[in-house]
Design a protein around this motif. Structure first.
Motif, PDB file in Angstrom:
ATOM      1  N   TYR A 181      21.266  38.100  41.557  1.00 12.64           N
ATOM      2  CA  TYR A 181      20.510  39.007  40.701  1.00 12.64           C
ATOM      3  C   TYR A 181      20.531  38.526  39.255  1.00 12.64           C
ATOM      4  O   TYR A 181      21.593  38.280  38.695  1.00 12.64           O
ATOM      5  CB  TYR A 181      21.090  40.421  40.772  1.00 12.64           C
ATOM      6  N   ALA A 182      19.342  38.442  38.648  1.00  7.56           N
ATOM      7  CA  ALA A 182      19.244  37.977  37.264  1.00  7.56           C
ATOM      8  C   ALA A 182      20.013  38.891  36.316  1.00  7.56           C
ATOM      9  O   ALA A 182      20.650  38.433  35.363  1.00  7.56           O
ATOM     10  CB  ALA A 182      17.769  37.897  36.845  1.00  7.56           C
ATOM     11  N   GLU A 183      19.979  40.193  36.559  1.00  8.25           N
ATOM     12  CA  GLU A 183      20.688  41.145  35.703  1.00  8.25           C
ATOM     13  C   GLU A 183      22.198  41.005  35.873  1.00  8.25           C
ATOM     14  O   GLU A 183      22.965  41.165  34.924  1.00  8.25           O
ATOM     15  CB  GLU A 183      20.241  42.564  36.031  1.00  8.25           C
ATOM     16  N   GLY A 184      22.639  40.689  37.097  1.00 11.55           N
ATOM     17  CA  GLY A 184      24.062  40.498  37.345  1.00 11.55           C
ATOM     18  C   GLY A 184      24.618  39.310  36.574  1.00 11.55           C
ATOM     19  O   GLY A 184      25.769  39.314  36.144  1.00 11.55           O
ATOM     20  N   ARG A 185      23.789  38.287  36.385  1.00 11.04           N
ATOM     21  CA  ARG A 185      24.227  37.110  35.608  1.00 11.04           C
ATOM     22  C   ARG A 185      24.467  37.491  34.155  1.00 11.04           C
ATOM     23  O   ARG A 185      25.442  37.045  33.535  1.00 11.04           O
ATOM     24  CB  ARG A 185      23.175  36.005  35.714  1.00 11.04           C
ATOM     25  N   GLY A 186      23.579  38.314  33.611  1.00  9.93           N
ATOM     26  CA  GLY A 186      23.778  38.774  32.239  1.00  9.93           C
ATOM     27  C   GLY A 186      25.023  39.617  32.096  1.00  9.93           C
ATOM     28  O   GLY A 186      25.780  39.489  31.123  1.00  9.93           O
ATOM     29  N   GLU A 187      25.278  40.474  33.093  1.00  7.77           N
ATOM     30  CA  GLU A 187      26.470  41.315  33.053  1.00  7.77           C
ATOM     31  C   GLU A 187      27.745  40.482  33.118  1.00  7.77           C
ATOM     32  O   GLU A 187      28.736  40.796  32.461  1.00  7.77           O
ATOM     33  CB  GLU A 187      26.438  42.318  34.212  1.00  7.77           C
ATOM     34  N   MET A 188      27.716  39.405  33.896  1.00  6.45           N
ATOM     35  CA  MET A 188      28.897  38.548  33.991  1.00  6.45           C
ATOM     36  C   MET A 188      29.191  37.882  32.650  1.00  6.45           C
ATOM     37  O   MET A 188      30.348  37.835  32.202  1.00  6.45           O
ATOM     38  CB  MET A 188      28.712  37.485  35.068  1.00  6.45           C
ATOM     39  N   LEU A 189      28.167  37.373  31.984  1.00  4.42           N
ATOM     40  CA  LEU A 189      28.369  36.735  30.684  1.00  4.42           C
ATOM     41  C   LEU A 189      28.911  37.734  29.662  1.00  4.42           C
ATOM     42  O   LEU A 189      29.810  37.404  28.879  1.00  4.42           O
ATOM     43  CB  LEU A 189      27.059  36.122  30.189  1.00  4.42           C
ATOM     44  N   LYS A 190      28.390  38.952  29.678  1.00  3.62           N
ATOM     45  CA  LYS A 190      28.878  39.972  28.748  1.00  3.62           C
ATOM     46  C   LYS A 190      30.341  40.304  29.039  1.00  3.62           C
ATOM     47  O   LYS A 190      31.146  40.479  28.123  1.00  3.62           O
ATOM     48  CB  LYS A 190      28.029  41.238  28.865  1.00  3.62           C
ATOM     49  N   ARG A 191      30.677  40.373  30.300  1.00  9.56           N
ATOM     50  CA  ARG A 191      32.044  40.724  30.688  1.00  9.56           C
ATOM     51  C   ARG A 191      33.038  39.646  30.252  1.00  9.56           C
ATOM     52  O   ARG A 191      34.187  39.944  29.921  1.00  9.56           O
ATOM     53  CB  ARG A 191      32.110  40.946  32.199  1.00  9.56           C
ATOM     54  N   GLU A 234      19.962  31.189  23.062  1.00 10.93           N
ATOM     55  CA  GLU A 234      19.684  32.473  22.416  1.00 10.93           C
ATOM     56  C   GLU A 234      20.545  33.583  23.017  1.00 10.93           C
ATOM     57  O   GLU A 234      21.092  34.429  22.297  1.00 10.93           O
ATOM     58  CB  GLU A 234      18.202  32.832  22.573  1.00 10.93           C
ATOM     59  N   ILE A 235      20.648  33.572  24.341  1.00  9.25           N
ATOM     60  CA  ILE A 235      21.425  34.602  25.027  1.00  9.25           C
ATOM     61  C   ILE A 235      22.892  34.534  24.626  1.00  9.25           C
ATOM     62  O   ILE A 235      23.504  35.539  24.228  1.00  9.25           O
ATOM     63  CB  ILE A 235      21.275  34.450  26.556  1.00  9.25           C
ATOM     64  N   LEU A 236      23.479  33.342  24.709  1.00 13.12           N
ATOM     65  CA  LEU A 236      24.901  33.207  24.408  1.00 13.12           C
ATOM     66  C   LEU A 236      25.182  33.370  22.916  1.00 13.12           C
ATOM     67  O   LEU A 236      26.234  33.896  22.528  1.00 13.12           O
ATOM     68  CB  LEU A 236      25.408  31.862  24.924  1.00 13.12           C
ATOM     69  N   PHE A 254      26.628  20.705  31.736  1.00 14.65           N
ATOM     70  CA  PHE A 254      27.947  21.178  31.342  1.00 14.65           C
ATOM     71  C   PHE A 254      27.868  21.627  29.883  1.00 14.65           C
ATOM     72  O   PHE A 254      27.301  20.911  29.047  1.00 14.65           O
ATOM     73  CB  PHE A 254      28.992  20.061  31.435  1.00 14.65           C
ATOM     74  N   GLN A 255      28.470  22.756  29.587  1.00 11.90           N
ATOM     75  CA  GLN A 255      28.481  23.246  28.206  1.00 11.90           C
ATOM     76  C   GLN A 255      29.818  23.915  27.899  1.00 11.90           C
ATOM     77  O   GLN A 255      30.418  24.550  28.771  1.00 11.90           O
ATOM     78  CB  GLN A 255      27.346  24.248  27.965  1.00 11.90           C
ATOM     79  N   LEU A 256      30.250  23.773  26.645  1.00 14.05           N
ATOM     80  CA  LEU A 256      31.442  24.463  26.165  1.00 14.05           C
ATOM     81  C   LEU A 256      31.031  25.321  24.976  1.00 14.05           C
ATOM     82  O   LEU A 256      30.466  24.827  24.004  1.00 14.05           O
ATOM     83  CB  LEU A 256      32.527  23.465  25.754  1.00 14.05           C
ATOM     84  N   TRP A 257      31.299  26.623  25.099  1.00 12.93           N
ATOM     85  CA  TRP A 257      30.902  27.592  24.080  1.00 12.93           C
ATOM     86  C   TRP A 257      32.140  28.243  23.474  1.00 12.93           C
ATOM     87  O   TRP A 257      32.983  28.760  24.194  1.00 12.93           O
ATOM     88  CB  TRP A 257      30.023  28.687  24.693  1.00 12.93           C
TER      89      TRP A 257
END
Length: 295
Positions: A181-191, A234-236, A254-257
């Motif tokens: 789920y696209a919305e679930g991916r956003g929730e995971m990043l926020k969490r 933009e999201i991150l 690969f990315q490090l934030w």
């Protein structure tokens, strides 16, 4: 009172709700081509199953469950993933992470201090980051493959009560793309923001910016209608992250934030950014109702 729709949406956010049936793997010996085909097939069936559940078509979901079991279920998928990460096939994405944080690890060598790492979707206790004594790794996965990996859904992990329950680094290697789920991916990043900390003892020889190690299949950002590298940034960035490292191979990005700023709630909808018949539908949807946990 929570509505039925809200309860359904909350349930769909859980990784375990999207988890396919587990079946005994047919074989652990797969060619590179068979490994790729199994992983692609698993993702395709999982996506169709998620869509069926979301639309309430339980008959179709049951049919797809049967197909997933016939292919060996989650266990076969994990075997294929582990084979893909083997040294013989150039895998183990944590080698990139260890290389990027090498300077900090060098300073921590021969000291009692360790950086706490949360590895979500862990498949092995013997990858590169697990071999570094300066890293204290907590490993979780929906279907633990070996002792040392806690069977847990990150979206149901208890929220931290103090910095002792938080981590200096979170690894999301080929995890975000597993969520159907696209919305679930956003929730995971926020969490993830809630589980990060920069607190270390005052006499520790390194300072540490809380960081997120993100690995995705390259097509998720270079061949999607709804997500580009710019949109991902933009999201991150809206969540307070700053990208410090980035690398691409023929298959992965690969990315490090580092988390350096306050979270600034901003919604991101599913919108066409890069249209084309051959593009995929990978997307990340972010709601603007983020409520930070008091630290």
């Amino acid at each position: 009172m929570t509505s039925k729709k809200q309860s359904k949406n909350k349930k769909l956010m859980l990784l375990s709700h999207s988890r396919p049936p587990t079946a005994r793997a047919k074989t652990a010996s797969l060619s590179s081509k068979a490994t790729r085909n199994l992983i692609r097939s698993h993702h395709r069936l999982l996506k169709s199953r998620a869509q069926a559940l979301q639309s309430g078509d339980h008959a179709l979901a049951d049919k797809l469950d049967a197909q997933i079991r016939e292919n060996g279920g989650l266990e076969s998928y994990q075997i294929a993933s582990k084979l893909g990460q083997s040294s013989a096939r150039g895998g183990d994405s944590s080698k990139v992470l260890v290389d990027w944080i090498g300077p900090q690890l060098s300073l921590l060598k021969d000291t009692p201090f360790r950086l706490r790492v949360l590895e979500i979707g862990a498949l092995s206790t013997k990858n590169a980051c697990s071999m570094k004594k300066s890293l204290d790794v907590t490993r979780i996965d929906l279907n633990s493959q070996e002792p040392g990996i806690l069977k847990q859904d990150f979206m149901e992990r208890p929220l931290p009560h103090s910095d002792d329950d938080r981590f200096h680094l979170i690894s999301l290697s080929l995890v975000l793309n597993y969520i159907p789920y696209a919305e679930g991916r956003g929730e995971m990043l926020k969490r993830c923001v809630t589980f990060l900390t920069n607190k270390l003892p005052s006499d520790c020889p390194v300072s540490c910016a809380p960081s997120l190690f993100l690995v995705l299949p390259l097509p998720c950002v270079n061949n999607s209608r709804y997500l580009t590298e710019n949109r991902l940034q933009e999201i991150l960035s809206s969540m307070g992250f700053v990208m410090t490292q980035s690398k691409q191979t023929s298959k992965l990005i690969f990315q490090l934030w580092e988390h350096r700023q306050d979270y600034k709630p901003k919604p991101f909808k599913k919108e066409i950014l890069n249209d084309g018949k051959t593009r995929n539908n990978f997307a990340i949807i972010v709601r603007d109702d983020y409520k930070p946990v008091t630290k």
